[in-house]
Motif scaffolding. Structure first.
Motif, short mmCIF file in Angstrom:
data_model
loop_
_atom_site.label_atom_id
_atom_site.label_comp_id
_atom_site.label_asym_id
_atom_site.label_seq_id
_atom_site.Cartn_x
_atom_site.Cartn_y
_atom_site.Cartn_z
N THR A 1 2.10 -2.09 -9.26
CA THR A 1 3.48 -2.50 -9.05
C THR A 1 4.41 -1.29 -9.17
OG1 THR A 1 3.55 -3.15 -11.38
CG2 THR A 1 3.16 -4.89 -9.77
N GLY A 2 3.84 -0.09 -9.27
CA GLY A 2 4.63 1.14 -9.29
C GLY A 2 4.73 1.73 -10.68
N ALA A 3 5.40 2.72 -10.90
CA ALA A 3 6.00 3.63 -9.93
C ALA A 3 5.10 4.85 -9.76
CB ALA A 3 7.41 4.03 -10.34
N ALA A 4 5.49 6.02 -10.27
CA ALA A 4 4.75 7.26 -10.01
C ALA A 4 3.25 7.16 -10.34
CB ALA A 4 5.40 8.43 -10.75
N PRO A 5 2.85 6.69 -11.52
CA PRO A 5 1.41 6.62 -11.80
C PRO A 5 0.66 5.70 -10.82
CG PRO A 5 2.64 6.42 -13.83
CD PRO A 5 3.63 6.32 -12.71
N GLY A 6 1.29 4.62 -10.45
CA GLY A 6 0.67 3.72 -9.48
C GLY A 6 0.53 4.36 -8.12
N LEU A 7 1.53 5.11 -7.71
CA LEU A 7 1.47 5.81 -6.44
C LEU A 7 0.34 6.84 -6.45
CD1 LEU A 7 2.55 6.32 -3.62
CD2 LEU A 7 4.24 7.87 -4.63
N MET A 8 0.23 7.56 -7.55
CA MET A 8 -0.87 8.53 -7.68
C MET A 8 -2.22 7.84 -7.55
SD MET A 8 0.47 10.75 -10.86
CE MET A 8 2.17 11.23 -10.95
N ILE B 1 -10.86 8.20 -2.06
CA ILE B 1 -12.27 7.94 -2.39
C ILE B 1 -12.80 6.62 -1.82
CG2 ILE B 1 -12.13 9.37 -4.47
CD1 ILE B 1 -12.30 6.70 -6.08
N GLY B 2 -11.97 5.93 -1.04
CA GLY B 2 -12.45 4.75 -0.33
C GLY B 2 -12.23 3.41 -1.01
N CYS B 3 -11.36 3.33 -1.99
CA CYS B 3 -11.03 2.05 -2.62
C CYS B 3 -10.09 1.24 -1.74
CB CYS B 3 -10.28 2.27 -3.94
SG CYS B 3 -11.18 3.10 -5.21
N LYS B 4 -10.11 -0.07 -1.93
CA LYS B 4 -9.06 -0.90 -1.36
C LYS B 4 -7.84 -0.70 -2.25
CE LYS B 4 -7.59 -5.33 0.14
NZ LYS B 4 -7.91 -6.56 0.77
N THR B 5 -6.68 -0.45 -1.64
CA THR B 5 -5.48 -0.15 -2.42
C THR B 5 -4.35 -1.10 -2.05
OG1 THR B 5 -4.89 1.54 -0.79
CG2 THR B 5 -6.08 2.29 -2.74
N ILE B 6 -3.69 -1.60 -3.10
CA ILE B 6 -2.63 -2.60 -2.92
C ILE B 6 -1.39 -2.17 -3.68
CG2 ILE B 6 -1.97 -5.02 -3.24
CD1 ILE B 6 -5.08 -5.58 -3.32
N TRP B 7 -0.27 -2.06 -3.00
CA TRP B 7 1.02 -1.72 -3.60
C TRP B 7 1.90 -2.96 -3.55
CZ3 TRP B 7 3.29 2.51 -5.86
CH2 TRP B 7 4.68 2.47 -6.01
N ILE B 8 2.50 -3.33 -4.69
CA ILE B 8 3.46 -4.43 -4.74
C ILE B 8 4.80 -3.81 -5.15
CG2 ILE B 8 4.11 -6.62 -5.80
CD1 ILE B 8 1.09 -7.03 -6.39
N ASP B 9 5.73 -3.76 -4.21
CA ASP B 9 7.02 -3.13 -4.50
C ASP B 9 7.81 -4.00 -5.48
OD1 ASP B 9 8.19 -0.62 -3.64
OD2 ASP B 9 9.88 -1.80 -2.88
N SER B 10 8.57 -3.34 -6.31
CA SER B 10 9.31 -4.02 -7.38
C SER B 10 10.32 -5.03 -6.83
CB SER B 10 10.05 -2.97 -8.22
OG SER B 10 10.90 -3.62 -9.15
N ILE B 11 10.47 -6.11 -7.56
CA ILE B 11 11.46 -7.12 -7.19
C ILE B 11 12.88 -6.57 -7.26
CG2 ILE B 11 11.78 -8.11 -9.49
CD1 ILE B 11 11.71 -10.89 -7.99
N ALA B 12 13.07 -5.47 -7.99
CA ALA B 12 14.39 -4.85 -8.11
C ALA B 12 14.85 -4.22 -6.80
CB ALA B 12 14.37 -3.79 -9.21
N ASN B 13 13.93 -3.98 -5.89
CA ASN B 13 14.28 -3.35 -4.61
C ASN B 13 14.66 -4.42 -3.60
OD1 ASN B 13 13.74 -0.63 -5.47
ND2 ASN B 13 11.62 -1.28 -5.55
N VAL B 14 15.91 -4.83 -3.68
CA VAL B 14 16.42 -5.95 -2.89
C VAL B 14 16.75 -5.53 -1.45
CG1 VAL B 14 18.29 -7.65 -2.72
CG2 VAL B 14 17.38 -7.01 -4.95
N ALA C 1 -1.59 3.05 1.08
CA ALA C 1 -2.09 1.74 0.65
C ALA C 1 -2.65 0.96 1.83
CB ALA C 1 -0.99 0.95 -0.03
N ASN C 2 -3.71 0.19 1.55
CA ASN C 2 -4.24 -0.70 2.58
C ASN C 2 -3.24 -1.81 2.90
OD1 ASN C 2 -7.04 0.04 0.91
ND2 ASN C 2 -7.18 0.12 3.13
N ILE C 3 -2.53 -2.24 1.85
CA ILE C 3 -1.53 -3.29 2.05
C ILE C 3 -0.36 -3.04 1.10
CG2 ILE C 3 -2.60 -4.93 0.45
CD1 ILE C 3 -1.79 -7.10 2.61
N VAL C 4 0.84 -3.30 1.61
CA VAL C 4 2.07 -3.14 0.83
C VAL C 4 2.80 -4.47 0.85
CG1 VAL C 4 4.32 -1.99 0.69
CG2 VAL C 4 2.28 -0.67 1.30
N TYR C 5 3.07 -4.99 -0.34
CA TYR C 5 3.81 -6.24 -0.46
C TYR C 5 5.24 -5.96 -0.90
CZ TYR C 5 -0.57 -8.86 -0.39
OH TYR C 5 -1.78 -9.40 -0.03
N THR C 6 6.16 -6.74 -0.36
CA THR C 6 7.53 -6.78 -0.84
C THR C 6 7.75 -8.14 -1.48
OG1 THR C 6 9.88 -6.65 -0.25
CG2 THR C 6 8.42 -7.62 1.39
#
Length: 149
Positions: free
Chosen positions: A84-91, A99-112, A126-131
């Motif tokens: 769900t972020g931020a810098a460590p999650g992006l890293m 390395i071939g993992c499935k990667t999922i980013w969920i953007d913060s609810i604060a980003n309206v 990311a393989n998939i990015v959720y808002t």
């Protein structure tokens, strides 16, 4: 079939949102990762890794944090990395994708009004990015509801 998942987020709202989706990880081998030592107590039944925190204004800290995340991911060899972020999650998303993992980013609810800066970078890796806002759906960005309502 059980998957090995790294669930990673920095402190504050990012961590709270990650904990809100934790029930979705049931029946999987989950390792939680964050920047605050006390968070281990909120995930007592799971392995917990502490990594150094950093921001875009702390270049040396970013390098230390990236090295820590990189080393941890290589050691754990997860199948899925979710953040769900931020810098460590992006890293973690960047390393995971390399390395071939499935990667999922969920953007913060604060980003309206727009996807976060880290979220924009995550779009490249990311393989998939959720808002959490239907108005922000575009291209690779998907909406399936709010983590916190």
């Amino acid at each position: 079939m059980s998957k090995k998942i790294i669930a990673i987020a920095s402190a504050g709202g990012h961590w709270i949102q990650l904990l809100r989706i934790a029930p979705a990880f049931e029946n999987n081998e989950v390792v939680f990762v964050s920047t605050e030592p006390s968070f281990a107590s909120s995930v007592k039944n799971f392995d917990y890794y502490l990594i150094p925190d950093a921001s875009r204004w702390d270049k040396i800290g970013l390098l230390k944090s990236f090295y820590s995340v990189f080393k941890m991911i290589l050691k754990l060899k997860p199948e899925i990395i979710i953040t769900t972020g931020a810098a460590p999650g992006l890293m973690a998303i960047i390393v995971g994708r390399i390395i071939g993992c499935k990667t999922i980013w969920i953007d913060s609810i604060a980003n309206v009004d727009k996807i976060s800066m880290s979220g924009k970078i995550a779009l490249r890796f990311a393989n998939i990015v959720y808002t959490q806002w239907p108005e922000l759906v575009k291209g690779k960005i998907v909406y399936h509801g709010n983590v916190i309502s």
